[in-house]
Write an enzyme that holds these catalytic residues in place. Sequence first.
Site, PDB file in Angstrom:
ATOM      1  N   ASP A1000       0.843  -1.203   0.000  1.00 61.33           N
ATOM      2  CA  ASP A1000       0.000   0.000   0.000  1.00 61.33           C
ATOM      3  C   ASP A1000       0.870   1.242   0.000  1.00 61.33           C
ATOM      4  O   ASP A1000       1.888   1.316   0.692  1.00 61.33           O
ATOM      5  CB  ASP A1000      -0.898  -0.002   1.236  1.00 61.33           C
ATOM      6  CG  ASP A1000      -2.101   0.913   1.067  1.00 61.33           C
ATOM      7  OD1 ASP A1000      -2.138   1.640   0.057  1.00 61.33           O
ATOM      8  OD2 ASP A1000      -2.988   0.899   1.937  1.00 61.33           O
ATOM      9  N   LYS A1069      -6.132  11.941  10.971  1.00 59.09           N
ATOM     10  CA  LYS A1069      -5.807  11.095   9.824  1.00 59.09           C
ATOM     11  C   LYS A1069      -6.729  11.332   8.642  1.00 59.09           C
ATOM     12  O   LYS A1069      -6.271  11.524   7.506  1.00 59.09           O
ATOM     13  CB  LYS A1069      -5.860   9.618  10.226  1.00 59.09           C
ATOM     14  CG  LYS A1069      -5.566   8.680   9.059  1.00 59.09           C
ATOM     15  CD  LYS A1069      -5.616   7.215   9.456  1.00 59.09           C
ATOM     16  CE  LYS A1069      -5.351   6.331   8.242  1.00 59.09           C
ATOM     17  NZ  LYS A1069      -5.408   4.894   8.583  1.00 59.09           N
ATOM     18  N   ASP A1228      -4.426   2.649  -5.121  1.00 56.00           N
ATOM     19  CA  ASP A1228      -3.007   2.772  -4.761  1.00 56.00           C
ATOM     20  C   ASP A1228      -2.536   1.631  -3.873  1.00 56.00           C
ATOM     21  O   ASP A1228      -1.541   1.752  -3.167  1.00 56.00           O
ATOM     22  CB  ASP A1228      -2.751   4.110  -4.065  1.00 56.00           C
ATOM     23  CG  ASP A1228      -3.579   4.277  -2.797  1.00 56.00           C
ATOM     24  OD1 ASP A1228      -4.483   3.461  -2.565  1.00 56.00           O
ATOM     25  OD2 ASP A1228      -3.326   5.234  -2.046  1.00 56.00           O
TER      26      ASP A1228
END
Length: 1313
Positions: A1000, A1069, A1228
């Site tokens: 990742d 986050k 991604d």
Amino acid sequence: MSLLRVSAVAKRLSRRSLFERCVVRAPLADLCQVRVPTRDGAVRRISGTSLQLQKRNVKFVILKRDSTKKRDLEQSQLLDVLEARIQQLQCDIVLDVPHTKLHFLKAPSSGQGFLSSQGPKGAPKEKTDTPKSQKTLKEASKSQPSRSIKKLTQEKHCLNAPSSGRGDLSSQGPKGAPKEKTDTPKSQETLIESKSQPSRWIEKITQEKKKKLLKHKKMKNVKEPIAGYVKLSSTKKPVASKERREEDAQTAAKEQAPVGDLQSSLSQPVSQRTSSSNPLRLLEDTQATACDVIQQSIHSYLEACVFGGEVGRAHRFLLSQHRISTRRKQLNTDIYNIMMRVMAKQGTLNHIGRLFILLEEASLKPNLGSYCSALECMGRNPKSTLKVISRCLSQMEKDGLSLDDLFSQCVFRQDERDMVLKAVRVVQPDYRPGLNASPTPRFSPLVHDLYTQRSGHHYPKLNFTQKELQERFERQLAMEQECSITIDSVETAKPVTEHMARMRKMLADQRAQWQKILLQALRECKKTLAYTEPKVSRLNLYPYLCVLEDRDYVDIMLQCVDNMPLSGESLKWIAGGLGNSVYSQYCVRQKCRYQMMEKLRHVYNDYTGLLAKDTKDYDVVPSEHWRNLETEHNSGPSLQGFETQWPSNVCLELGIIMVDMMVKNLKINSDILNSAFNMKRIPILYHMYAFRSMRQIGFIKPHPILTQIQREAVETKLTFDSYVMPMLCPPVPWTSVKFGAYLLTTTALMRTVDGATQHKELLEKCQNLSPVLDSLNQLGNCAWSINKPLLDIIISIFNDRGSDKLNIPPPLSEAPQKPDFNAIDPDCTFTEKAQMKKELINAKKKYSEMHSLRMDALYKLSIANHMRDEVFWFPHNMDFRGRTYPCPPYFNHLGSDVTRALLVFADGKPLGPKGMDWLKIHLVNLTGLKKRSSLDGRLEYANSIMEDVLDSADNPLNGKKWWMDADEPWQALSCCMEIAKAVRSPDPTRFISHFPVHQDGSCNGLQHYAALGRDVIGATSVNLVPSDVPQDVYSGVAQQVEEFRAHDAQHGLKIAQVLEGLINRKLVKQTVMTVVYGVTRFGARLQIERRLKEVDEFPKDDVWEASHYLVRKVFGSLKEMFTGTREIQDWLTESAKLISKSGHTVEWVTPLGLPIIQPYHRSRNQLVKSPMQQISLKINHDGKERPDTVKQKNAFPPNFIHSLDSTHMMLTALHCYSAGLTFVSVHDCFWTHALDVDTMNKVCREQFVALHSQPILQELSNFLVQKYCSSSATEANNKRYQEHRRLMQLLAKVPQTGDFDLQQVKDSTYFFS
């Protein structure tokens, strides 16, 4: 083609004088019927006796006594119109137009008057829009339009006529075309411009037309056409002094100097990258070529008529559109070709000739499809002579069309190609269609070597023989032919009780009755619609109800009833789904009828030789191999191009008709569940209204009796459309924008909103999309299988009581009970009633949410259970930014933790020397622990918990249950099982592993920003720089925000003191992750607010103030950490803002040549009328509307970054495929076998460096400047010029970059990890 003579028609009229005042037209289809054109352009049928004709048309012969008064009024109105028009043109061209006075010339009058539609005696007659074949009929009439109508028509022709840069605008036609005569009465030539200046409202109204005019006319060529449009006198405005002109010239020169170099550079090519995708064509204005909805509606209507056997209806409709000039302008050659193709099947060449004459009357030219139908007709007709065919080929050559283009570009059905070839060989016996002489493709520098140097490539094979793949093809073909599939539900594992069996039987009996009722209702509806003539604004839906068998429509409606949510669904959503289902089946039926399947079978059977393990190796990719096979199998029908897209409003109206039939006809006995009730027939579906977001919308809601029966029956079967299921054979490779993925089911290459056409037009202009298509093919060729042991565990929990902790939705029996609420209970106070009502609403909402989640899980698990013993494939397509997605919507690897855990690679590979380590590291990554630890630290931790890992694999539900505490529990359990099997194998290095290992990206959006800006600090924060341990950007931001908070707390800020000890990684986050994708401060505040509400000890009264405070600190921290990122983001945002304000949508081209356009326009409401209700559609993708500036500027930065991360993924996929790796991505996050993780990591880093080694921002700047600044105003004082100059300067000012060395990425361990 013979027409009735005027004299023959005149004999039917008793008074010849009446006939001389009427324009009698003889249509093609009904030559013996007399028609008279009315003033609005419509055609009225004349029937009855001669006396009746005289009475009915008496208004055509009555002389108007007040003609002089009316003529004066018309001249006055015309004067106002011309004054406004002249002022508008002055604004358009920014020129000084001389002014003079207006003169009225009194028209001569004989004293007897004349018709209002007839000009004065002696005035030249204006040319009417009567077809050439009916000139003799036109000559029989002496009635003419009024002079005001003439003048307005003349002005319209003047404005619409293209200019070649010289001559009179009203008489200058296209280059090389003969000049069109314009007959203007002399009394009207003296109307000259007025002296009044243009008002603001006129400028505002004509703003759109000015832009269109400037696009088609160069500034240097406008003065002469304007001089030809109005007759100017010698009187002019005073000329400014010489000193003033010199001063103005110097000022303009100074203002134009900064952009002089930019303007001169516009003629240079943008770059190698953009030229690889034919940028000259991409730079055309796509809005000018937007698909006309009316044309699309007519085209689909005629195709549906022909397919349903209603050829006569199609022919009548085409003629009705052709006879009226206003409607005729909405037709194109392809619409006439539909009927030509029908006539060609009949071999009637005279009918083809008539259609060619209609084309000429409509000022259209025959295209390849027209000549293809003519030649096909000649091939079918044995009486066709050599002379006729030769004349056809000669005319075709004169029109600049070649036979090779005809055979390579036309879409053939059934034996059409053979018939055309038969006709051609009568003249040219040795003719053989040439191969597609496509030019050598120009690849992007990123993939040039990949496609031109293939000596070291090792393309992977599937673990199947060619025969096995061909058998799988037949199974998939049969499933798609059926268009639907019925599978067992995973709830069949439940024991069947007596009550459950009774409910199932009751539901089956009701379905049988409903099927008969709907069948009868559908036939009655078709009878009613069959005698309804179509209108201009609303076509008759009867043909769309004839493209399938009646039973197919009924099955679609009953499937809709079975799948309807308990809380109901909006009428628009249900109707749209029904219409789309009909269209999908219609496309499949088309391919079956046109004999495409047999050719598809031959090509696919040969294509399997590329993928099968028992065949030779090829040095071509799937798309190239498929194209070669299509060229070899060039006989018979074409494999693509059959589908005519139905407009979204057609699908919606068709669905509404079907919903209306369901609501009116589907009923059930009210006492079916309780005999105490009175027996009466009640509907099972109700049409009601509800408010959603302050809007009243129509809802279709099932009756509680129906939902209770369905819930208690717990049916064992589920029915899906065939495209919902994974494919049983490898997908058809994408070879063009229109062809790929499923065998028969039509699939769009690019996902768009229904009705949006901008993306399709851009893609069709691209000549080389091979890298993009090949990456989709590589992703789709990955074979999958089901992790059966894990599936059994999940199904057992699902059928028990579910588990919120493990993301398994519980059954509805676990839903909270709805409180009893009586609004008129006198014992309850107002406050108690309000509280009870609130609890009731929350209970209903919770129940509805639980039902949705339960059904979603049921669909996914049932599909997985159906495929448990199969190998299957997921065809892929992409969104408008290039991000790829699997086509099956329910079950795929982009789903939740549950669905990802159920999927493993069908083809396994040995673990090798490092495969076991990667499995363990991947397990630790799935737990969410040790995110700041090195890979060695994670491996050490994994070895220390091996006991828990093995216990989880052996006793997942009865052991220590260590896996349940992981961030991704089901994937963690699946990994535990794989590790246990490998550890217990004789040699773990040789253990065949099917488990996908993930790598990742570390906040991938910020990685691209840091690479674009060469930002050293930002690159270090997102692991572009090698380091011993991974850098966590979220923790870094949280640490910096905490420093800001501590500083403010020391200075006495109360909210900073309240937040002490609460700022952590989790709090910031989501905001840090999404800020790179364009989240606004408002959205970021809501994110932080949700995180604060999750903290029990935080005071709720301070949430609002604290979220405002924190969002400022988070954005400030990101601005300091990612300076280059913010500059690039601001440049992209401001560029999009100015581009959209200039009236354009933002476009760009990815480094792989994929064109991208943002489909954000100002919304407009479209009203769809139906018998049930009026539906207001909010359309915000109409290319004819102005761009939505706010959405354009906010979306450009995230969409641009998304296009870059998709490009990086595609490059990695292509190079992994050439290296023989199995590669899959979730945006991604890249997946491959444990054996190949190191190889994939190397490729991933190399392609990231190669991508960002290109001058991406500079090439983007060049592209935007050339597209949006290629033409400009010439006066420095003009407002438009100032905006244009500002835009050019901004686009050319590329943000400065830092000193970060991209080569360091290749050595960064934690770039992807």
